[in-house]
Write a protein that holds these residues in place. Sequence first.
Motif, PDB file in Angstrom:
ATOM      1  N   GLU A 264      -4.455 -22.947  -0.229  1.00  9.94           N
ATOM      2  CA  GLU A 264      -3.837 -21.754  -0.805  1.00  9.94           C
ATOM      3  C   GLU A 264      -4.442 -21.406  -2.152  1.00  9.94           C
ATOM      4  N   GLY A 265      -4.674 -22.419  -2.986  1.00  4.93           N
ATOM      5  CA  GLY A 265      -5.248 -22.164  -4.290  1.00  4.93           C
ATOM      6  C   GLY A 265      -6.663 -21.629  -4.221  1.00  4.93           C
ATOM      7  N   PHE A 266      -7.411 -22.071  -3.198  1.00 10.38           N
ATOM      8  CA  PHE A 266      -8.810 -21.662  -3.113  1.00 10.38           C
ATOM      9  C   PHE A 266      -8.992 -20.391  -2.302  1.00 10.38           C
ATOM     10  N   TYR A 267      -8.257 -20.256  -1.209  1.00 11.56           N
ATOM     11  CA  TYR A 267      -8.443 -19.128  -0.298  1.00 11.56           C
ATOM     12  C   TYR A 267      -7.333 -18.077  -0.360  1.00 11.56           C
ATOM     13  N   GLY A 268      -6.270 -18.355  -1.094  1.00 13.89           N
ATOM     14  CA  GLY A 268      -5.083 -17.503  -1.032  1.00 13.89           C
ATOM     15  C   GLY A 268      -5.210 -16.132  -1.647  1.00 13.89           C
ATOM     16  N   HIS A 269      -6.194 -15.926  -2.507  1.00 11.47           N
ATOM     17  CA  HIS A 269      -6.395 -14.613  -3.126  1.00 11.47           C
ATOM     18  C   HIS A 269      -7.883 -14.257  -3.105  1.00 11.47           C
ATOM     19  N   GLU A 270      -8.175 -12.977  -2.965  1.00  8.44           N
ATOM     20  CA  GLU A 270      -9.539 -12.464  -3.099  1.00  8.44           C
ATOM     21  C   GLU A 270      -9.555 -11.462  -4.237  1.00  8.44           C
ATOM     22  N   SER A 271     -10.561 -11.583  -5.088  1.00 10.12           N
ATOM     23  CA  SER A 271     -10.608 -10.790  -6.314  1.00 10.12           C
ATOM     24  C   SER A 271     -11.746  -9.785  -6.297  1.00 10.12           C
ATOM     25  N   PHE A 272     -11.573  -8.712  -7.064  1.00 11.11           N
ATOM     26  CA  PHE A 272     -12.528  -7.613  -7.079  1.00 11.11           C
ATOM     27  C   PHE A 272     -12.578  -6.966  -8.460  1.00 11.11           C
ATOM     28  N   VAL A 273     -13.696  -6.285  -8.696  1.00 17.02           N
ATOM     29  CA  VAL A 273     -13.833  -5.418  -9.864  1.00 17.02           C
ATOM     30  C   VAL A 273     -13.874  -3.989  -9.331  1.00 17.02           C
ATOM     31  N   ARG A 274     -12.982  -3.155  -9.808  1.00 19.31           N
ATOM     32  CA  ARG A 274     -12.927  -1.757  -9.382  1.00 19.31           C
ATOM     33  C   ARG A 274     -14.046  -0.974 -10.071  1.00 19.31           C
ATOM     34  N   ARG A 275     -15.013  -0.517  -9.291  1.00 21.91           N
ATOM     35  CA  ARG A 275     -16.140   0.237  -9.863  1.00 21.91           C
ATOM     36  C   ARG A 275     -15.724   1.662 -10.188  1.00 21.91           C
ATOM     37  N   TRP A 276     -14.945   2.278  -9.292  1.00 27.93           N
ATOM     38  CA  TRP A 276     -14.350   3.566  -9.623  1.00 27.93           C
ATOM     39  C   TRP A 276     -13.129   3.806  -8.765  1.00 27.93           C
ATOM     40  N   SER A 277     -12.261   4.692  -9.252  1.00 29.85           N
ATOM     41  CA  SER A 277     -11.099   5.131  -8.495  1.00 29.85           C
ATOM     42  C   SER A 277     -10.803   6.564  -8.861  1.00 29.85           C
ATOM     43  N   GLU A 278     -10.612   7.388  -7.857  1.00 23.43           N
ATOM     44  CA  GLU A 278     -10.270   8.788  -8.088  1.00 23.43           C
ATOM     45  C   GLU A 278      -8.790   9.037  -7.851  1.00 23.43           C
ATOM     46  N   VAL A 279      -8.033   7.945  -7.767  1.00 19.99           N
ATOM     47  CA  VAL A 279      -6.575   8.028  -7.691  1.00 19.99           C
ATOM     48  C   VAL A 279      -6.007   7.178  -8.806  1.00 19.99           C
ATOM     49  N   GLY A 280      -4.741   7.360  -9.105  1.00 24.01           N
ATOM     50  CA  GLY A 280      -4.117   6.611 -10.178  1.00 24.01           C
ATOM     51  C   GLY A 280      -4.130   5.117  -9.911  1.00 24.01           C
ATOM     52  N   THR A 281      -4.332   4.339 -10.959  1.00 21.13           N
ATOM     53  CA  THR A 281      -4.340   2.882 -10.832  1.00 21.13           C
ATOM     54  C   THR A 281      -3.259   2.297 -11.731  1.00 21.13           C
ATOM     55  N   PRO A 282      -2.662   1.195 -11.309  1.00 19.34           N
ATOM     56  CA  PRO A 282      -1.569   0.599 -12.093  1.00 19.34           C
ATOM     57  C   PRO A 282      -2.076  -0.046 -13.377  1.00 19.34           C
ATOM     58  N   ASP A 283      -1.164  -0.222 -14.310  1.00 17.44           N
ATOM     59  CA  ASP A 283      -1.500  -0.981 -15.509  1.00 17.44           C
ATOM     60  C   ASP A 283      -1.680  -2.442 -15.116  1.00 17.44           C
ATOM     61  N   GLY A 284      -2.610  -3.111 -15.761  1.00 13.30           N
ATOM     62  CA  GLY A 284      -2.832  -4.507 -15.452  1.00 13.30           C
ATOM     63  C   GLY A 284      -3.603  -4.681 -14.160  1.00 13.30           C
ATOM     64  N   VAL A 285      -3.567  -5.886 -13.618  1.00 12.45           N
ATOM     65  CA  VAL A 285      -4.315  -6.221 -12.407  1.00 12.45           C
ATOM     66  C   VAL A 285      -3.565  -5.701 -11.188  1.00 12.45           C
ATOM     67  N   GLU A 286      -4.233  -4.888 -10.372  1.00 11.10           N
ATOM     68  CA  GLU A 286      -3.584  -4.372  -9.169  1.00 11.10           C
ATOM     69  C   GLU A 286      -3.654  -5.420  -8.064  1.00 11.10           C
ATOM     70  N   ASP A 287      -2.758  -5.287  -7.079  1.00  8.74           N
ATOM     71  CA  ASP A 287      -2.665  -6.305  -6.032  1.00  8.74           C
ATOM     72  C   ASP A 287      -2.990  -5.765  -4.642  1.00  8.74           C
ATOM     73  N   ASP A 288      -3.599  -4.576  -4.579  1.00  5.60           N
ATOM     74  CA  ASP A 288      -3.868  -3.954  -3.283  1.00  5.60           C
ATOM     75  C   ASP A 288      -5.060  -3.023  -3.419  1.00  5.60           C
ATOM     76  N   LEU A 289      -6.066  -3.182  -2.557  1.00  7.35           N
ATOM     77  CA  LEU A 289      -7.226  -2.294  -2.598  1.00  7.35           C
ATOM     78  C   LEU A 289      -6.830  -0.846  -2.333  1.00  7.35           C
ATOM     79  N   PHE A 290      -5.719  -0.649  -1.640  1.00  2.00           N
ATOM     80  CA  PHE A 290      -5.286   0.697  -1.273  1.00  2.00           C
ATOM     81  C   PHE A 290      -4.245   1.267  -2.239  1.00  2.00           C
ATOM     82  N   ALA A 291      -4.032   0.617  -3.367  1.00  2.00           N
ATOM     83  CA  ALA A 291      -3.058   1.097  -4.336  1.00  2.00           C
ATOM     84  C   ALA A 291      -3.396   2.522  -4.771  1.00  2.00           C
ATOM     85  N   GLY A 292      -2.404   3.387  -4.743  1.00  2.00           N
ATOM     86  CA  GLY A 292      -2.579   4.772  -5.187  1.00  2.00           C
ATOM     87  C   GLY A 292      -3.021   5.735  -4.115  1.00  2.00           C
ATOM     88  N   LEU A 293      -3.403   5.226  -2.939  1.00  2.35           N
ATOM     89  CA  LEU A 293      -3.873   6.104  -1.868  1.00  2.35           C
ATOM     90  C   LEU A 293      -2.697   6.609  -1.009  1.00  2.35           C
TER      91      LEU A 293
END
Length: 289
Positions: free
Chosen positions: A260-289
């Motif tokens: 769980e500690g090693f595989y339980g989360h996948e992380s990303f850097v958002r290169r761009w978003s044309e929809v609103g994004t939450p404050d802080g670290v978001e938890d869904d690639l589809f947030a705001g869509l």
Amino acid sequence: MSAAPGLLAIHAHPDDEVIGTGGVLARAAAEGRRVKVLTCTDGKRGEIVGEGMDEEEIRPRLAEVRAEEIANALSILEGPGSIEHEFLGYADSDMMGRDGNYDPANFWQADMHEAVGKVVRVIREFRPSVVVTYDAFGGYGHPDHIQAHRVTVLACEAAGMKVMYPEAGAPWRTPKLYLTAFPKSRIAEANQMFIDRGLPSPFGEYTDPDEIPMGTPDDLITTRVDVTPHIEVKRDALHAHVSQIAPDSFFMNVPDDMMEGFYGHESFVRRWSEVGTPDGVEDDLFAGL
């Protein structure tokens, strides 16, 4: 914007789709989203490390073997959902300085205009809401990963411009583009856990994040997706890449209580978003869509 937000993951070789994004692919498919993997190369110059596999027998048909493996892996990841797949059509580029790296048929040597145009066609046909690929270093410096980053970023820009590649279909501007990331802090934590257990780590013995040569600084991480429900599916899909996974591979031998500690989360850097994004670290690639 598409009525059914979809995910397009652009990877270099068969097996990369599981290692970097297996969790989010499985999660998106389970949510009933449209999902597609575009694999840039055939992987024919990869190492052959599968148990019982003979180098002389497998090498001439490794591209075929790896095509079968990715088909099996994606069938596992998709579960009751669906994951489309397409090869971009280039040969594996091997590593820098090796003979295969100079093969004119490989991805590293590809004409950039041609390669971008091919990806533009895929983007315009699939019309994803989210595209995922590698960072500028390709995660660890592999030429095919670096090239996938270059081609994908350019293609995402070009796909939205009517004057670019008009023969590739109607323009489509992808609302969100992400780059895969592996936080340096997680590498340090994993190394410490392996050291404590007397186990070898594939990441060296660094336990100070600032000293780790690979990975992404934590303060650059914008998105951390919980894929815990899909850990077993991801591991099973990785095992489907038989030729690439040795019995003593790190991926095959992560202790159960570390999964769980090693595989339980996948992380990303958002290169761009044309929809609103939450404050802080978001938890869904589809947030705001």
